[in-house]
Scaffold this motif. Structure first.
Motif: not given
Length: 230
Positions: A8-21, A25-29
């Motif tokens: 239930k908790e996992l499903r609640a986060h399906e639209e909270v995050l998306r895969a980082a491109t 990731i390179q920009t963050a680093k």
């Protein structure tokens, strides 16, 4: 039971995050931004029910200097509302409700990109190890104020007017509403608060359990104790 709670908790986060491109990731680093770990915590509530909660270790992020706190009601406002209820006739009532997965409903208000490293459960469920935060999530400093802004916009949309003396007190016709982060007290004529509740229920995913006669009596006694009424 535990596996259902986790799912239930996992499903609640399906639209909270998306895969980082890869570019994000390179920009963050390159900018020296922390990719923050995500953990799943388990809490035993006072009612005896166990709850799973996904939390970002937001304390690892650099402070951005923005206001992070959601307003809470003044104690006198709560006392005044309970006094009204204790001293009105049976045509008036009170609804006690809370919002389901409140933070997760609201867009994250920060201007800076926040990337998170999912724990094994979340990474397997979402099918990616690093995600970008889209909505408010437990553990991030701006999530409380992000939820508060989102919640208050829904109040305004439904015609509620904020008190000039307390940011957490709202009025509409003969009804009074007090918000305490993701918990709500709605007082007024029973037919009217039931009508208003349906709109708020839709917009903020509210839930409440109607009180039985015994619950009502116990709650009245607690209100009298709280207000210092003999």
């Amino acid at each position: 039971m535990v596996s259902q709670m986790i799912e239930k908790e996992l499903r609640a986060h399906e639209e909270v995050l998306r895969a980082a491109t890869p570019e994000e990731i390179q920009t963050a680093k390159r900018k020296g931004l922390t990719i923050v770990p995500v953990k799943m915590l388990f809490k035993l509530k006072r009612c005896g029910r166990c709850k799973a909660r996904i939390v970002v270790l937001g304390f690892l992020l650099r402070p951005d200097g923005l206001s992070a706190f959601a307003p809470t009601p003044d104690l006198t406002s709560i006392k005044a509302l309970l006094s009204l209820w204790c001293n009105t006739d049976s045509s008036y009532g009170i609804i006690i409700a809370d919002a389901v997965s409140a933070f997760l409903q609201a867009p994250y208000p920060g201007s800076n990109m926040v990337l998170v490293k999912n724990d094994k459960r979340l990474a397997k469920f979402l099918n990616y190890p690093i995600g970008r935060v889209l909505r408010c999530i437990n553990g991030l400093s701006l999530s409380p104020i992000g939820w508060a802004l989102y919640r208050d916009e829904r109040f305004k949309k439904n015609g509620w007017k904020k008190s000039k003396n307390d940011d957490c007190v709202w009025f509409k016709s003969s009804c009074v509403l007090i918000s305490f982060i993701d918990n709500f007290l709605i007082f007024g004529p029973k037919t009217q608060i039931a009508y208003e509740y349906e709109f708020l229920k839709r917009d903020l995913k509210l839930i409440f359990e109607p009180m039985t006669e015994s619950d009502h009596g116990d709650f009245i006694r607690r209100c009298y104790d709280f207000l210092g009424i003999e």
